[in-house]
Design an enzyme around this catalytic site. Structure first.
Site, PDB file in Angstrom:
ATOM      1  N   GLY A 279     -10.238 -22.498  -7.433  1.00  0.00           N
ATOM      2  CA  GLY A 279     -11.095 -21.977  -8.487  1.00  0.00           C
ATOM      3  C   GLY A 279     -12.577 -21.977  -8.161  1.00  0.00           C
ATOM      4  O   GLY A 279     -13.396 -22.353  -9.010  1.00  0.00           O
TER       5      GLY A 279
ATOM      6  N   GLY B  25       3.305   6.957   7.634  1.00  0.00           N
ATOM      7  CA  GLY B  25       4.690   7.041   7.179  1.00  0.00           C
ATOM      8  C   GLY B  25       5.561   5.948   7.748  1.00  0.00           C
ATOM      9  O   GLY B  25       6.637   5.660   7.229  1.00  0.00           O
ATOM     10  N   ASN B  26       5.098   5.307   8.841  1.00  0.00           N
ATOM     11  CA  ASN B  26       5.820   4.168   9.420  1.00  0.00           C
ATOM     12  C   ASN B  26       5.633   2.900   8.588  1.00  0.00           C
ATOM     13  O   ASN B  26       6.402   1.941   8.733  1.00  0.00           O
ATOM     14  CB  ASN B  26       5.350   3.878  10.844  1.00  0.00           C
ATOM     15  CG  ASN B  26       6.198   4.565  11.893  1.00  0.00           C
ATOM     16  OD1 ASN B  26       5.700   5.323  12.706  1.00  0.00           O
ATOM     17  ND2 ASN B  26       7.509   4.309  11.868  1.00  0.00           N
ATOM     18  N   SER B  27       4.597   2.876   7.771  1.00  0.00           N
ATOM     19  CA  SER B  27       4.314   1.678   6.983  1.00  0.00           C
ATOM     20  C   SER B  27       5.531   1.259   6.169  1.00  0.00           C
ATOM     21  O   SER B  27       6.161   2.077   5.493  1.00  0.00           O
ATOM     22  CB  SER B  27       3.137   1.928   6.037  1.00  0.00           C
ATOM     23  OG  SER B  27       1.936   2.053   6.744  1.00  0.00           O
TER      24      SER B  27
ATOM     25  N   ASP C 282       0.121  -7.594   1.278  1.00  0.00           N
ATOM     26  CA  ASP C 282       0.497  -6.185   1.450  1.00  0.00           C
ATOM     27  C   ASP C 282       2.006  -6.022   1.519  1.00  0.00           C
ATOM     28  O   ASP C 282       2.530  -5.246   2.320  1.00  0.00           O
ATOM     29  CB  ASP C 282      -0.162  -5.576   2.687  1.00  0.00           C
ATOM     30  CG  ASP C 282      -0.089  -4.048   2.689  1.00  0.00           C
ATOM     31  OD1 ASP C 282       0.088  -3.469   1.597  1.00  0.00           O
ATOM     32  OD2 ASP C 282      -0.180  -3.443   3.761  1.00  0.00           O
TER      33      ASP C 282
ATOM     34  N   HIS D 215       0.808  -1.217   0.000  1.00  0.00           N
ATOM     35  CA  HIS D 215       0.000   0.000   0.000  1.00  0.00           C
ATOM     36  C   HIS D 215       0.842   1.268   0.000  1.00  0.00           C
ATOM     37  O   HIS D 215       0.328   2.359  -0.254  1.00  0.00           O
ATOM     38  CB  HIS D 215      -0.990  -0.003   1.174  1.00  0.00           C
ATOM     39  CG  HIS D 215      -0.385   0.276   2.512  1.00  0.00           C
ATOM     40  ND1 HIS D 215      -0.105  -0.720   3.425  1.00  0.00           N
ATOM     41  CD2 HIS D 215      -0.006   1.438   3.110  1.00  0.00           C
ATOM     42  CE1 HIS D 215       0.404  -0.175   4.520  1.00  0.00           C
ATOM     43  NE2 HIS D 215       0.478   1.132   4.357  1.00  0.00           N
TER      44      HIS D 215
END
Length: 412
Positions: free
Chosen positions: A322, A265-267, A192, A149
């Site tokens: 599927g 901003g730590n991500s 992520d 992200h």
């Protein structure tokens, strides 16, 4: 008898002046035996007794009360309930060591996007947006691990505006204001995670710990670039492990929870242990009124295979059944006269499910011999396999149970 006689002689020395004087005239023989020796014995005895008492917390406390606590020290309570002094110097040394070790391996990431928006009057408008995040150096030749992200804009668009994929990604190293242009090597929305790369060598890569051995209560430090404040560290503890968290997009993660401050901003930055080794990737936090100190990191052990696949294939190759399914709890199953399990709603053409004989309307009740009730449970078992592995399912079809064997393909 000998013991009583000695006691009588010892008591008589200070009360008989003549005896004391006479004995003192016998030079050191009488004085040493009758005065000096008992005096020294008394001093030694008192010393032993007092030393023993001060070595026992309960007696020491009764003698002098609770010890005063220096303002530079923290306090803790022992098993007897009495306060003892503990120096904070070791805690400070731990934090300093961890920070010094990990900071050279943490980078700042700046991302530029193009934003296409529509005004209330229908006019098209184009502008540039800038976002920031953090990353962890994982190789000396420029590979950097971060969150998907951070570099992806897929979740930022809506009917009023459209954000492009990143038009430019810049990386800033520790103690180096130079901006290095980076390229996306690979990214994975499901976990992520993303890997980017800059063209620079001799970087200091982070060391990874075994996140499976992380314990609740141990030291934790979050490192990154919150709100554009580069090289920021915050400390706390590990609040929980294996915490299942569902984000705003419905994706579920199994995380390490910490009370070390994690902000925007730590991500993509690191959560490290007392040795400065990475135990997780800072990813999520809870925010809102009455919420404080609840952040989450993806355990580093779960990233290693994803990272290597992103570098090798630019994507993650996953096994694939599927189907789309609906979880049937007891109430829903009873309402539709079905059994508890996963109702197979649709089956993808040419998928493993179709080739293995699974049909729409089947209810999956077991996978690899384990009773299951939800798609999450089915996916967890499926993801423990490799592409090409066989997976056994037990289904209920029209009231009858049957077993099927699927050969897992690659997720398209």
């Amino acid at each position: 008898m000998e013991e009583n006689e000695n006691k009588t002689k010892f008591k008589a020395i200070p009360t008989t002046g003549e005896s004391t004087y006479t004995k003192s005239q016998k030079k050191h023989t009488g004085f040493g035996k009758n005065i000096l020796l008992p005096f020294i014995s008394g001093v030694v005895g008192c010393t032993v007794v007092i030393g023993t008492c001060f070595g026992i917390p309960s007696i020491r406390t009764k003698l002098i009360g609770n010890p005063s606590i220096s303002t530079t020290n923290n306090t803790s309570t022992n098993s007897d309930g009495y306060i003892k002094q503990i120096s904070l110097s070791k805690y400070s040394d731990t934090a300093v060591y961890a920070a010094n070790k990990i900071l050279p391996s943490i980078v700042g990431i700046k991302i530029e996007y193009t934003v296409n928006s529509t005004t209330l009057f229908g006019r098209a408008n184009t502008s540039t947006a800038v976002a920031s995040g953090s990353g962890i150096i994982i190789s000396e030749d420029g590979y950097i691990l971060t969150n998907n992200h951070v570099v992806s804009s897929s979740s930022e668009s809506n009917s009023y505006y459209q954000i492009s994929e990143a038009t430019k990604i810049s990386v800033t190293l520790f103690d180096d204001e130079t901006e290095y242009e980076a390229k996306i090597v690979g990214k994975d929305a499901q976990t992520d995670l993303a890997v980017i790369k800059i063209e620079k060598n001799n970087l200091i890569k982070a060391e990874f710990a075994d996140s499976d051995s992380v314990k609740v209560g141990e030291f934790a430090m979050a490192v990154g670039n919150p709100v554009n404040m580069t090289s920021t560290v915050t400390t706390g503890i590990v609040s929980a492990v294996n915490r299942k968290i569902t984000d705003s997009e419905g994706k579920t993660y199994k995380c390490i929870q910490t009370d070390a401050a994690i902000n925007s901003g730590n991500s993509g930055g690191a959560l490290v242990n007392s040795e400065g080794n990475v135990i997780g990737i800072n990813t999520l936090k809870l925010s809102g009124s009455g919420i404080e100190g609840i952040g989450f990191a993806i355990p580093i052990n779960s990233t290693t295979d994803i990272t290597s696949q992103l570098i090798q294939y630019s994507k993650v190759k996953r096994p694939y059944i599927g189907i789309s399914g609906i979880d049937l709890d007891e109430a829903t199953a009873k309402k539709y006269e079905l059994v508890i399990g996963i109702y197979v709603k649709t089956i993808d053409d040419f998928s493993s499910a179709e080739k293995g004989g699974l049909k729409a309307g089947d209810v999956i009740i077991e996978a690899d011999g384990k009773s299951i009730k939800t798609m999450d449970e089915l996916n967890e078992i499926k993801n423990s396999h490799q592409i090409g592995d066989q997976m056994k399912l037990k289904v209920n079809r029209d009231g009858n149970e049957r077993e099927l064997t699927l050969t897992l393909g690659e997720q398209p």
